[in-house]
Design a protein around this motif. Structure first.
Motif, PDB file in Angstrom:
ATOM      1  N   VAL A 108      -1.449  -2.275   2.474  1.00 37.96           N
ATOM      2  CA  VAL A 108      -0.429  -1.690   1.589  1.00 37.96           C
ATOM      3  C   VAL A 108      -0.565  -2.243   0.173  1.00 37.96           C
ATOM      4  N   ILE A 109      -0.721  -3.574   0.068  1.00 44.30           N
ATOM      5  CA  ILE A 109      -0.823  -4.185  -1.257  1.00 44.30           C
ATOM      6  C   ILE A 109      -2.112  -3.766  -1.945  1.00 44.30           C
ATOM      7  N   LEU A 110      -3.197  -3.633  -1.161  1.00 47.05           N
ATOM      8  CA  LEU A 110      -4.471  -3.210  -1.761  1.00 47.05           C
ATOM      9  C   LEU A 110      -4.371  -1.793  -2.308  1.00 47.05           C
ATOM     10  N   GLN A 111      -3.641  -0.931  -1.631  1.00 49.61           N
ATOM     11  CA  GLN A 111      -3.433   0.432  -2.137  1.00 49.61           C
ATOM     12  C   GLN A 111      -2.659   0.401  -3.459  1.00 49.61           C
ATOM     13  N   LYS A 112      -1.626  -0.446  -3.519  1.00 52.06           N
ATOM     14  CA  LYS A 112      -0.873  -0.580  -4.764  1.00 52.06           C
ATOM     15  C   LYS A 112      -1.752  -1.157  -5.866  1.00 52.06           C
ATOM     16  N   LEU A 113      -2.605  -2.141  -5.517  1.00 54.37           N
ATOM     17  CA  LEU A 113      -3.497  -2.754  -6.502  1.00 54.37           C
ATOM     18  C   LEU A 113      -4.486  -1.737  -7.046  1.00 54.37           C
ATOM     19  N   GLU A 114      -4.910  -0.820  -6.179  1.00 50.87           N
ATOM     20  CA  GLU A 114      -5.868   0.198  -6.621  1.00 50.87           C
ATOM     21  C   GLU A 114      -5.277   1.076  -7.716  1.00 50.87           C
ATOM     22  N   ARG A 115      -3.972   1.288  -7.666  1.00 53.84           N
ATOM     23  CA  ARG A 115      -3.322   2.069  -8.707  1.00 53.84           C
ATOM     24  C   ARG A 115      -3.132   1.249  -9.983  1.00 53.84           C
ATOM     25  N   VAL A 116      -2.824  -0.034  -9.804  1.00 53.29           N
ATOM     26  CA  VAL A 116      -2.597  -0.906 -10.955  1.00 53.29           C
ATOM     27  C   VAL A 116      -3.909  -1.266 -11.646  1.00 53.29           C
ATOM     28  N   ASP A 117      -4.908  -1.653 -10.857  1.00 50.20           N
ATOM     29  CA  ASP A 117      -6.186  -2.135 -11.406  1.00 50.20           C
ATOM     30  C   ASP A 117      -7.303  -1.784 -10.423  1.00 50.20           C
ATOM     31  N   PRO A 118      -7.873  -0.590 -10.542  1.00 47.52           N
ATOM     32  CA  PRO A 118      -8.926  -0.160  -9.599  1.00 47.52           C
ATOM     33  C   PRO A 118     -10.108  -1.128  -9.549  1.00 47.52           C
TER      34      PRO A 118
END
Length: 461
Positions: A108-118
């Motif tokens: 879940v956090i990695l998905q959010k990180l992908e939006r913040v900083d791919p």
């Protein structure tokens, strides 16, 4: 840590009631000390605090927390906040953080990180694909690379741009060719001593010390120590640079490896978290398994004693000296195993040196055994009821058992290393248990030779 204990209560209250004052705290207190304070909070309190802080202040604190603390706190925070904090962490620290998260939380956090900083999310995937104790998992992808045909001034500008966007210290810049292969390295010192318009190619060092991503982290530490390096590049089979490993990460590795080895030497399964954060049940499991294994191992000692009980009954006073004799063997074996395990760990000893070690430890055991034998001989004769033959029996047993302890203690780590096990597994309690049995056998057979008349008179075969 001492500062955290002194100021902890007051600062905790400030952090809870008015997180905006963190800006002032940062002017006075190092983020490492603030992390100590946050680490002493309950996970719920720490999560609430970090969630209320801006990323600018939360990230330096969060990345300095122990990995176990990060793993406890992150699931209690909003995934968006954690992703924002993770985007500000160094690539290797970020990957370590994700490795301690439960899979469902990490996804879940990695998905959010992908939006913040791919780019940061991709770096996590790149590092996490390597084994946890390998160079690939230890490396950071934040490094300065540039073509070899630029000027020194351009190289310095590249360092400046990198420093503005990353928190990692810059030690070297790495020159790569058109195929992304690493062809040379220049340190910051090299750049400062060169003239601004000088071609970078002229100051590059092409004798590059590097490691493969699959190499074990202990081997990386040994290589950096051997060549006195602050940073070492990680390259693939085509010499393409994948990342770099810095000395601060190696210090963490050495601390971790030494901690594990010390715990194994004490016959304890290595702890995953610090002492006070390890649950009572975990301690029971990690210590109990080995205690039971050692307890069962001592059954062989008890069996040997029962088997040779007639000999001990025939030789007056023999039972009084058995603990003395077998402890001498266990102590000598523990000394030898500790020396060999440490030598293997730092690269001073190789498997091919086994025969040299065997000869060396055999003669060392002989000399040490003779020294103890002289003392033991005199100790036995202090009691008038003891016969001279029994004193010789104790003396020769000490020589034999100390030699056995030295050779067994030295060879056991090498055997375990040869078959792919951690040499530290041959902990001192295991060596002592094995030498105990051998010591009893040695004593009985020497007694049968020196005190044959006494034993025969007792009707013992």
């Amino acid at each position: 840590m001492r500062l955290a204990r002194l100021l902890g209560p007051d600062l905790k209250q400030v952090l809870k009631e008015d997180p905006d004052q963190v800006r002032e705290l940062f002017d006075e207190i190092h983020p490492e000390d603030l992390a100590d304070i946050v680490g002493e909070l309950d996970p719920d309190e720490a999560a609430q605090l970090l969630s209320r802080l801006s990323v600018e202040y939360a990230a330096p604190i969060f990345e300095r927390l122990e990995e176990e603390e990060q793993g406890e706190i992150a699931p209690l925070m909003p995934p968006e906040s954690v992703a924002q904090i993770a985007s500000e962490m160094a690539p290797d620290d970020r990957a370590d953080f994700f490795s301690v998260l439960p899979d469902e939380v990490g996804d879940v956090i990695l998905q959010k990180l992908e939006r913040v900083d791919p780019e940061a999310a991709e770096e996590v995937r790149e590092i996490e694909k390597w084994p946890e104790t390998s160079a690939g998992h230890l490396m950071t992808t934040a490094y300065v690379h540039i073509g070899p045909d630029v000027t020194v001034r351009s190289a310095i500008d590249a360092v400046r741009v990198h420093a503005e966007n990353h928190h990692e210290n810059v030690y070297n810049i790495y020159a790569i060719d058109s195929n992304d292969r690493l062809i040379g390295i220049a340190s910051l010192r090299d750049l400062l001593l060169a003239t601004p318009l000088q071609p970078l190619r002229e100051i590059l060092r092409t004798n590059i010390i590097s490691v493969r991503p699959t190499e074990d982290q202990e081997e990386v530490a040994r290589r950096m120590a051997k060549y006195d390096l602050n940073v070492i590049p990680v390259v693939d089979d085509r010499d393409m640079i994948l990342g770099v490993i810095t000395v601060d990460d190696i210090i963490d590795v050495l601390t971790q490896e030494q901690t594990e080895d010390v715990q194994k030497l004490g016959a304890i399964e290595p702890l995953d978290v610090p002492y006070f954060r390890t649950s009572f049940l975990s301690f029971i499991k990690k210590r109990g398994v080995w205690l039971f294994a050692l307890f069962f191992g001592e059954f062989f000692t008890q069996t040997a004693l029962r088997h040779y009980d007639p000999v001990f009954e025939a030789v007056k006073g023999a039972a009084y000296y058995v603990p003395l004799l077998i402890s001498a063997g266990g102590n000598s074996g523990s000394q030898s195993s500790t020396l060999i395990i440490r030598g293997l760990a730092v690269g001073e000893i190789k498997l091919r040196d086994w025969w040299r070690i065997l000869i060396r430890e055999t003669f060392m055991g002989l000399v040490l055994g003779i020294g103890l034998a002289v003392v033991g001989f005199g100790r036995v004769l202090m009691y008038p009821e003891q016969h001279t033959n029994f004193a010789f029996t104790v003396a020769f047993t000490l020589v034999g058992i100390v030699m056995t302890g030295c050779t067994v203690g030295a060879m056991m780590p090498l055997v375990l290393k040869k078959i792919g096990l951690d040499p530290a597994t041959s902990s001192t309690p295991f060596i002592a248990s094995l030498v105990d049995v051998l010591g009893i056998v040695i004593f009985v057979h020497i007694a049968k030779i020196i005190m044959a008349n006494v034993i025969a008179a007792a009707g013992v075969n």
